[in-house]
Design a protein around this motif. Structure first.
Motif, PDB file in Angstrom:
ATOM      1  N   TYR A  40      33.608  39.681  36.969  1.00  0.00           N
ATOM      2  CA  TYR A  40      32.765  39.644  35.778  1.00  0.00           C
ATOM      3  C   TYR A  40      31.687  38.562  35.915  1.00  0.00           C
ATOM      4  CZ  TYR A  40      31.387  39.848  30.885  1.00  0.00           C
ATOM      5  OH  TYR A  40      30.664  40.000  29.728  1.00  0.00           O
ATOM      6  N   ALA A  41      32.087  37.412  36.447  1.00  0.00           N
ATOM      7  CA  ALA A  41      31.136  36.301  36.592  1.00  0.00           C
ATOM      8  C   ALA A  41      30.016  36.634  37.573  1.00  0.00           C
ATOM      9  CB  ALA A  41      31.864  35.043  37.046  1.00  0.00           C
ATOM     10  N   SER A  42      30.279  37.547  38.492  1.00  0.00           N
ATOM     11  CA  SER A  42      29.280  37.886  39.511  1.00  0.00           C
ATOM     12  C   SER A  42      28.351  39.022  39.080  1.00  0.00           C
ATOM     13  CB  SER A  42      29.980  38.277  40.814  1.00  0.00           C
ATOM     14  OG  SER A  42      30.731  39.469  40.646  1.00  0.00           O
ATOM     15  N   THR A  43      28.629  39.626  37.914  1.00  0.00           N
ATOM     16  CA  THR A  43      27.798  40.737  37.451  1.00  0.00           C
ATOM     17  C   THR A  43      26.641  40.225  36.606  1.00  0.00           C
ATOM     18  OG1 THR A  43      29.155  41.064  35.463  1.00  0.00           O
ATOM     19  CG2 THR A  43      29.761  42.307  37.430  1.00  0.00           C
ATOM     20  N   GLU A  44      25.606  41.035  36.532  1.00  0.00           N
ATOM     21  CA  GLU A  44      24.442  40.693  35.724  1.00  0.00           C
ATOM     22  C   GLU A  44      24.459  41.502  34.429  1.00  0.00           C
ATOM     23  OE1 GLU A  44      20.824  41.114  37.803  1.00  0.00           O
ATOM     24  OE2 GLU A  44      21.401  39.803  39.464  1.00  0.00           O
ATOM     25  N   ARG A  45      23.976  40.875  33.376  1.00  0.00           N
ATOM     26  CA  ARG A  45      24.007  41.507  32.059  1.00  0.00           C
ATOM     27  C   ARG A  45      23.247  42.830  32.067  1.00  0.00           C
ATOM     28  NH1 ARG A  45      20.972  42.264  27.658  1.00  0.00           N
ATOM     29  NH2 ARG A  45      21.915  42.085  25.597  1.00  0.00           N
ATOM     30  N   GLY A  46      23.950  43.891  31.600  1.00  0.00           N
ATOM     31  CA  GLY A  46      23.303  45.185  31.423  1.00  0.00           C
ATOM     32  C   GLY A  46      23.089  45.994  32.681  1.00  0.00           C
ATOM     33  N   SER A  47      23.412  45.464  33.846  1.00  0.00           N
ATOM     34  CA  SER A  47      23.141  46.221  35.063  1.00  0.00           C
ATOM     35  C   SER A  47      24.432  46.697  35.736  1.00  0.00           C
ATOM     36  CB  SER A  47      22.315  45.379  36.035  1.00  0.00           C
ATOM     37  OG  SER A  47      22.988  44.174  36.340  1.00  0.00           O
ATOM     38  N   ASP A  48      25.246  45.754  36.211  1.00  0.00           N
ATOM     39  CA  ASP A  48      26.437  46.153  36.952  1.00  0.00           C
ATOM     40  C   ASP A  48      27.734  45.707  36.277  1.00  0.00           C
ATOM     41  OD1 ASP A  48      25.958  43.504  37.324  1.00  0.00           O
ATOM     42  OD2 ASP A  48      25.991  43.538  39.499  1.00  0.00           O
ATOM     43  N   GLU A  49      27.694  45.533  34.954  1.00  0.00           N
ATOM     44  CA  GLU A  49      28.901  45.123  34.236  1.00  0.00           C
ATOM     45  C   GLU A  49      29.970  46.209  34.227  1.00  0.00           C
ATOM     46  OE1 GLU A  49      27.212  41.984  30.902  1.00  0.00           O
ATOM     47  OE2 GLU A  49      27.004  44.131  30.543  1.00  0.00           O
ATOM     48  N   ARG A  50      29.591  47.422  34.533  1.00  0.00           N
ATOM     49  CA  ARG A  50      30.567  48.508  34.567  1.00  0.00           C
ATOM     50  C   ARG A  50      31.588  48.311  35.680  1.00  0.00           C
ATOM     51  NH1 ARG A  50      30.008  53.101  31.706  1.00  0.00           N
ATOM     52  NH2 ARG A  50      28.258  53.177  30.264  1.00  0.00           N
ATOM     53  N   PHE A  51      31.208  47.605  36.738  1.00  0.00           N
ATOM     54  CA  PHE A  51      32.172  47.313  37.806  1.00  0.00           C
ATOM     55  C   PHE A  51      33.334  46.484  37.264  1.00  0.00           C
ATOM     56  CE2 PHE A  51      28.283  47.980  40.386  1.00  0.00           C
ATOM     57  CZ  PHE A  51      28.761  49.000  41.193  1.00  0.00           C
ATOM     58  N   ALA A  52      32.999  45.488  36.453  1.00  0.00           N
ATOM     59  CA  ALA A  52      34.044  44.652  35.854  1.00  0.00           C
ATOM     60  C   ALA A  52      34.894  45.461  34.882  1.00  0.00           C
ATOM     61  CB  ALA A  52      33.420  43.457  35.139  1.00  0.00           C
ATOM     62  N   ALA A  53      34.265  46.385  34.151  1.00  0.00           N
ATOM     63  CA  ALA A  53      35.000  47.212  33.192  1.00  0.00           C
ATOM     64  C   ALA A  53      35.991  48.128  33.918  1.00  0.00           C
ATOM     65  CB  ALA A  53      34.028  48.025  32.353  1.00  0.00           C
ATOM     66  N   VAL A  54      35.548  48.721  35.014  1.00  0.00           N
ATOM     67  CA  VAL A  54      36.444  49.569  35.807  1.00  0.00           C
ATOM     68  C   VAL A  54      37.608  48.740  36.332  1.00  0.00           C
ATOM     69  CG1 VAL A  54      36.642  50.939  37.920  1.00  0.00           C
ATOM     70  CG2 VAL A  54      34.657  51.233  36.430  1.00  0.00           C
ATOM     71  N   TYR A  55      37.311  47.541  36.810  1.00  0.00           N
ATOM     72  CA  TYR A  55      38.347  46.625  37.295  1.00  0.00           C
ATOM     73  C   TYR A  55      39.331  46.335  36.163  1.00  0.00           C
ATOM     74  CZ  TYR A  55      40.273  42.649  39.953  1.00  0.00           C
ATOM     75  OH  TYR A  55      41.100  41.797  40.646  1.00  0.00           O
ATOM     76  N   GLY A  56      38.812  46.087  34.956  1.00  0.00           N
ATOM     77  CA  GLY A  56      39.673  45.761  33.820  1.00  0.00           C
ATOM     78  C   GLY A  56      40.611  46.895  33.444  1.00  0.00           C
ATOM     79  N   VAL A  57      40.165  48.130  33.680  1.00  0.00           N
ATOM     80  CA  VAL A  57      41.013  49.297  33.393  1.00  0.00           C
ATOM     81  C   VAL A  57      42.082  49.454  34.469  1.00  0.00           C
ATOM     82  CG1 VAL A  57      41.050  51.814  33.200  1.00  0.00           C
ATOM     83  CG2 VAL A  57      39.240  50.498  32.074  1.00  0.00           C
ATOM     84  N   VAL A  58      41.670  49.422  35.729  1.00  0.00           N
ATOM     85  CA  VAL A  58      42.592  49.648  36.841  1.00  0.00           C
ATOM     86  C   VAL A  58      43.624  48.522  36.947  1.00  0.00           C
ATOM     87  CG1 VAL A  58      42.777  49.914  39.341  1.00  0.00           C
ATOM     88  CG2 VAL A  58      40.880  50.990  38.108  1.00  0.00           C
ATOM     89  N   ALA A  59      43.187  47.284  36.713  1.00  0.00           N
ATOM     90  CA  ALA A  59      44.081  46.135  36.857  1.00  0.00           C
ATOM     91  C   ALA A  59      45.248  46.178  35.882  1.00  0.00           C
ATOM     92  CB  ALA A  59      43.288  44.840  36.663  1.00  0.00           C
ATOM     93  N   PHE A  60      45.059  46.850  34.764  1.00  0.00           N
ATOM     94  CA  PHE A  60      46.087  46.837  33.716  1.00  0.00           C
ATOM     95  C   PHE A  60      47.398  47.481  34.167  1.00  0.00           C
ATOM     96  CE2 PHE A  60      48.154  48.520  29.866  1.00  0.00           C
ATOM     97  CZ  PHE A  60      48.313  47.322  29.163  1.00  0.00           C
ATOM     98  N   VAL A  61      47.356  48.306  35.212  1.00  0.00           N
ATOM     99  CA  VAL A  61      48.569  48.974  35.667  1.00  0.00           C
ATOM    100  C   VAL A  61      49.643  47.962  36.062  1.00  0.00           C
ATOM    101  CG1 VAL A  61      47.909  49.138  38.100  1.00  0.00           C
ATOM    102  CG2 VAL A  61      49.446  50.853  37.114  1.00  0.00           C
ATOM    103  N   THR A  62      49.225  46.754  36.451  1.00  0.00           N
ATOM    104  CA  THR A  62      50.192  45.741  36.874  1.00  0.00           C
ATOM    105  C   THR A  62      50.927  45.102  35.696  1.00  0.00           C
ATOM    106  OG1 THR A  62      48.512  43.974  36.816  1.00  0.00           O
ATOM    107  CG2 THR A  62      48.775  45.177  38.891  1.00  0.00           C
ATOM    108  N   VAL A  63      50.353  45.162  34.505  1.00  0.00           N
ATOM    109  CA  VAL A  63      50.942  44.483  33.346  1.00  0.00           C
ATOM    110  C   VAL A  63      52.276  45.094  32.924  1.00  0.00           C
ATOM    111  CG1 VAL A  63      50.599  43.811  30.936  1.00  0.00           C
ATOM    112  CG2 VAL A  63      48.696  43.659  32.577  1.00  0.00           C
TER     113      VAL A  63
END
Length: 240
Positions: free
Chosen positions: A148-171
């Motif tokens: 998320y910290a490496s993404t730019e506002r409004g451009s590639d924030e979807r990468f972080a969102a996809v990560y946030g969805v996929v990562a949840f499987v570990t919880v």
């Protein structure tokens, strides 16, 4: 479609109203003080047959562990809604939940290690499935914050969102690991009649409520900080 958009807008207003409610702020303060008073005056220092003051940390360790899951669930839901409806609020909600979830996970690991050193005479046990899977969750969400910290506002924030969805499987894996596999010493404490933790359920519930309300309030503050950051970025872009 317009009706659904209005429903989403109403949902956002409701969430904002809840997060900034005086009940949340004052509830966190009152229940927090009550929790401290009960822990240090009423709660037993004897758990698992060992009498030691560090046992009192259980009343924060257990709620922190469960609220970690709640915060990371917020990241999951916020990321899903951002990917589907592309609203800035959902993006801020997801990242704020991830930050707080990572903080709570860190505190859970730290308090658990301190408690385990006294009760089980071990800071860490690599053969314990609950500990190892929880550490994996911690590492994965450290990665989410880095992405998320490496993404730019409004451009590639979807990468972080996809990560946030996929990562949840570990919880859910780490929260069911103690019951699916035999833990080395980290037995489930809640809803386990065979464990001798000697934890007062009323004090535990009050501590959980205090930390839950604090979580909601801190989440509101972090979202507000995001909004201020966005305004600053927009003003800089206008100046250019």
């Amino acid at each position: 479609m317009r009706t659904f958009s209005r429903q989403l807008a109403s949902l956002i207003r409701l969430l904002r109203w809840i997060m900034w409610s005086r009940v949340v702020r004052w509830g966190a303060f009152v229940f927090g003080l009550t929790s401290l008073a009960l822990i240090f005056s009423v709660a037993s220092r004897t758990m698992y047959g060992i009498e030691h003051g560090i046992n009192l940390i259980a009343y924060w360790h257990i709620p922190l562990a469960f609220l970690t899951a709640s915060a990371l669930s917020t990241t999951f839901i916020g990321s899903l809604l951002y990917l589907r409806y592309d609203g800035r609020f959902w993006n801020r909600l997801a990242h704020s939940g991830g930050e707080i979830g990572f903080l709570f996970a860190t505190l859970t690991l730290a308090t658990g290690s301190m408690w385990g050193r006294v009760v089980w005479n071990s800071w860490w046990e690599w053969s314990d499935i609950r500990l190892v899977t929880f550490l994996i969750v911690w590492l994965i969400y450290a990665g989410y914050l880095a992405v998320y910290a490496s993404t730019e506002r409004g451009s590639d924030e979807r990468f972080a969102a996809v990560y946030g969805v996929v990562a949840f499987v570990t919880v859910p894996i780490t929260y069911t690991a103690g019951r699916l596999w035999s833990p080395t010493f980290h037995e489930p404490t809640i809803a386990n009649s065979s464990v001798s933790a000697n934890i007062d359920p009323m004090i535990l519930a009050i501590s959980f409520l205090a930390l839950a309300l604090l979580y909601i309030y801190v989440l509101a503050i972090r979202i507000r900080v995001h909004e201020i950051e966005d305004k600053i970025i927009l003003q800089k872009e206008e100046v250019r």
